[in-house]
Design an enzyme around this catalytic site. Structure first.
Site, PDB file in Angstrom:
ATOM      1  N   MET A 106     -20.400  19.820 -51.226  1.00  0.00           N
ATOM      2  CA  MET A 106     -20.876  21.166 -51.585  1.00  0.00           C
ATOM      3  C   MET A 106     -22.404  21.181 -51.594  1.00  0.00           C
ATOM      4  SD  MET A 106     -18.084  22.802 -51.807  1.00  0.00           S
ATOM      5  CE  MET A 106     -18.938  24.368 -52.100  1.00  0.00           C
ATOM      6  N   SER A 127     -15.879  30.358 -42.867  1.00  0.00           N
ATOM      7  CA  SER A 127     -15.210  30.760 -44.106  1.00  0.00           C
ATOM      8  C   SER A 127     -14.889  32.250 -44.053  1.00  0.00           C
ATOM      9  CB  SER A 127     -16.113  30.475 -45.309  1.00  0.00           C
ATOM     10  OG  SER A 127     -15.572  31.129 -46.446  1.00  0.00           O
ATOM     11  N   MET A 173     -10.348  25.545 -55.038  1.00  0.00           N
ATOM     12  CA  MET A 173     -11.224  25.501 -56.215  1.00  0.00           C
ATOM     13  C   MET A 173     -10.413  26.029 -57.387  1.00  0.00           C
ATOM     14  SD  MET A 173     -14.589  26.907 -54.221  1.00  0.00           S
ATOM     15  CE  MET A 173     -13.590  27.548 -52.880  1.00  0.00           C
ATOM     16  N   ASP A 187     -20.613  22.492 -47.082  1.00  0.00           N
ATOM     17  CA  ASP A 187     -20.159  23.842 -47.443  1.00  0.00           C
ATOM     18  C   ASP A 187     -21.140  24.506 -48.404  1.00  0.00           C
ATOM     19  OD1 ASP A 187     -18.654  26.097 -47.961  1.00  0.00           O
ATOM     20  OD2 ASP A 187     -17.049  25.055 -49.032  1.00  0.00           O
ATOM     21  N   PHE A 191     -19.148  31.313 -54.991  1.00  0.00           N
ATOM     22  CA  PHE A 191     -19.568  32.523 -54.284  1.00  0.00           C
ATOM     23  C   PHE A 191     -20.144  32.183 -52.904  1.00  0.00           C
ATOM     24  CE2 PHE A 191     -19.813  33.222 -58.801  1.00  0.00           C
ATOM     25  CZ  PHE A 191     -19.133  34.437 -58.946  1.00  0.00           C
ATOM     26  N   GLY A 192     -19.914  33.095 -51.967  1.00  0.00           N
ATOM     27  CA  GLY A 192     -20.573  32.983 -50.675  1.00  0.00           C
ATOM     28  C   GLY A 192     -22.000  33.494 -50.806  1.00  0.00           C
ATOM     29  N   GLY A 193     -22.791  33.260 -49.786  1.00  0.00           N
ATOM     30  CA  GLY A 193     -24.131  33.838 -49.727  1.00  0.00           C
ATOM     31  C   GLY A 193     -25.169  33.212 -50.639  1.00  0.00           C
ATOM     32  N   MET A 198     -10.040  30.442 -55.012  1.00  0.00           N
ATOM     33  CA  MET A 198     -10.718  30.363 -56.314  1.00  0.00           C
ATOM     34  C   MET A 198      -9.845  30.974 -57.400  1.00  0.00           C
ATOM     35  SD  MET A 198     -14.525  31.488 -55.145  1.00  0.00           S
ATOM     36  CE  MET A 198     -15.273  30.866 -53.627  1.00  0.00           C
ATOM     37  N   HIS A 228     -11.831  28.085 -42.479  1.00  0.00           N
ATOM     38  CA  HIS A 228     -12.027  27.643 -43.860  1.00  0.00           C
ATOM     39  C   HIS A 228     -11.560  28.745 -44.817  1.00  0.00           C
ATOM     40  CE1 HIS A 228     -14.058  25.058 -46.843  1.00  0.00           C
ATOM     41  NE2 HIS A 228     -14.453  26.170 -47.440  1.00  0.00           N
ATOM     42  N   HIS A 259      -9.716  25.068 -48.949  1.00  0.00           N
ATOM     43  CA  HIS A 259     -10.583  24.512 -49.988  1.00  0.00           C
ATOM     44  C   HIS A 259     -10.128  25.061 -51.345  1.00  0.00           C
ATOM     45  CE1 HIS A 259     -15.007  24.413 -51.682  1.00  0.00           C
ATOM     46  NE2 HIS A 259     -14.196  23.565 -52.302  1.00  0.00           N
ATOM     47  N   GLY A 295     -19.990  30.966 -43.913  1.00  0.00           N
ATOM     48  CA  GLY A 295     -19.444  32.307 -44.063  1.00  0.00           C
ATOM     49  C   GLY A 295     -20.463  33.355 -43.658  1.00  0.00           C
ATOM     50  N   ASP A 355     -11.249  29.748 -48.705  1.00  0.00           N
ATOM     51  CA  ASP A 355     -11.730  29.445 -50.055  1.00  0.00           C
ATOM     52  C   ASP A 355     -10.799  30.041 -51.104  1.00  0.00           C
ATOM     53  OD1 ASP A 355     -14.235  27.977 -49.715  1.00  0.00           O
ATOM     54  OD2 ASP A 355     -14.934  29.780 -48.704  1.00  0.00           O
ATOM     55  N   GLY A 366     -24.249  27.900 -47.959  1.00  0.00           N
ATOM     56  CA  GLY A 366     -25.618  28.232 -47.550  1.00  0.00           C
ATOM     57  C   GLY A 366     -26.059  27.629 -46.231  1.00  0.00           C
TER      58      GLY A 366
END
Ligand code: DX5
Ligand code: ZN
Length: 218
Positions: free
Chosen positions: A138, A9, A69, A176, A144-146, A38, A34, A67, A198, A36, A178
Site C-alpha cells: 500500500m 481499480s 479490506m 496500490d 479511499f481512492g484519489g 471495504m 482490481h 483486495h 483507479g 476494492d 496514488g
C-alpha cells in the site's frame, strides 16, 4: 525483467455502470481488474461484496484481483472465491491466523496475496513468502481512492525486491494507491511489477483509459 502489468481499480469507475466500465478496461488493455472491498471497520469506507463481484463476472475473462479490506476476513474468503475472484489479497492484521487464511485461499484454487499497510513492516509477512503469489504494497492508507502517493514507501518496495531476489521468491510485487505518471517509473524501478490505479486510469487525459494504461506501463 517481468512484464509490467496494470490492474485498474473499479473504485474510480461509475458504480451505476460497473459492467460496462469493466468492458472499457478490458478493451483498454488491462491485465486484470482490481476490486476494492471495504467494510467500514477495517477501513473507514464501505464498498461492495460478493454479490456484486458475482454479477460482474460475466463481463470479462480477465482475472479479478480482489483486495479485501475487511476484518475478520477469514469467514468471508469462501464467499469471495465462489463469487469469481482469481486473486484474493488479505491484510495480515485482519485475520486471526495468517497461515490458515493462506491455506484456505489456496485450497479453493485461488492465488493468494498479502497486503502491507504503510506502517506494516515487511517482517510481519516474511514467513509466508514461499507460499504466496503476491505482496500488495500500500502506497496510501487504505480506505479511499484519489489519495496522495506516500513516497517513503519506495524504500519498502526496494527492500522487498531485494529479499525476493536474494532468496529467489516468485511472488509478484503489486503497488496500490496514488499511482500516477509521475511515480510509475519510480515504483517500477524500485521493483514493482503490477500497478494498481483507479483515479489516473479513469480520470486523466479526459478518461482515455487505453492511453492511461499504456502510459502507466512504461
Ligand atoms: C485504496 C484502494 C486502492 C485505490 C486506488 O484503499 O486499495 O485500490 O482505490 O485508487 P487510486 O489510484 O485513486 O489511489
Ligand atoms: Zn486496492
Amino acid at each position: 525483467m517481468k512484464k509490467i502489468q496494470i490492474s485498474p481499480s473499479i473504485l474510480a469507475g461509475d458504480f451505476s455502470n460497473l459492467g460496462s466500465e469493466i468492458k472499457r478496461l478490458e478493451q483498454g488493455g488491462a491485465d486484470m481488474i482490481h476490486v476494492d472491498v471495504m467494510d467500514g471497520h477495517f477501513v473507514p469506507n464501505l464498498t461492495i461484496g460478493p454479490p456484486v463481484i458475482k454479477s460482474l463476472r460475466k463481463y470479462t475473462n480477465l482475472p479479478f484481483d480482489v483486495h479485501l479490506m475487511i476484518s475478520p476476513v477469514h469467514k468471508y474468503i469462501k464467499n469471495f472465491s465462489d463469487a469469481g475472484s482469481d486473486i484474493i489479497t488479505i491484510h495480515p492484521e485482519a485475520t486471526e491466523d495468517v497461515k490458515d487464511s493462506i491455506d484456505l485461499i489456496k485450497s479453493l484454487g485461488k492465488k493468494v496475496g498479502l497486503s502491507l499497510n504503510p506502517d506494516t513492516p515487511i517482517e510481519i509477512i516474511e514467513n509466508y513468502f514461499e507460499e504466496i503469489n503476491l505482496v500488495l504494497v500500500m502506497t496510501v492508507y487504505p480506505g479511499f481512492g484519489g489519495q496522495k502517493f506516500i513516497s517513503k514507501i519506495l524504500e519498502k518496495i526496494k527492500n522487498l525486491k531485494k529479499i525476493k531476489d536474494e532468496k529467489k521468491f516468485k511472488f509478484d510485487i503489486e503497488v496500490d494507491g496514488g499511482i500516477n505518471f509521475e511515480n510509475n517509473n519510480m515504483v517500477i524501478n524500485a521493483g514493482a511489477n503490477i500497478l494498481v490505479s483507479g483515479t489516473t486510469i479513469f480520470k486523466d487525459n479526459n478518461g482515455d483509459i487505453k492511453k492511461n494504461i499504456q502510459l502507466l506501463r512504461k
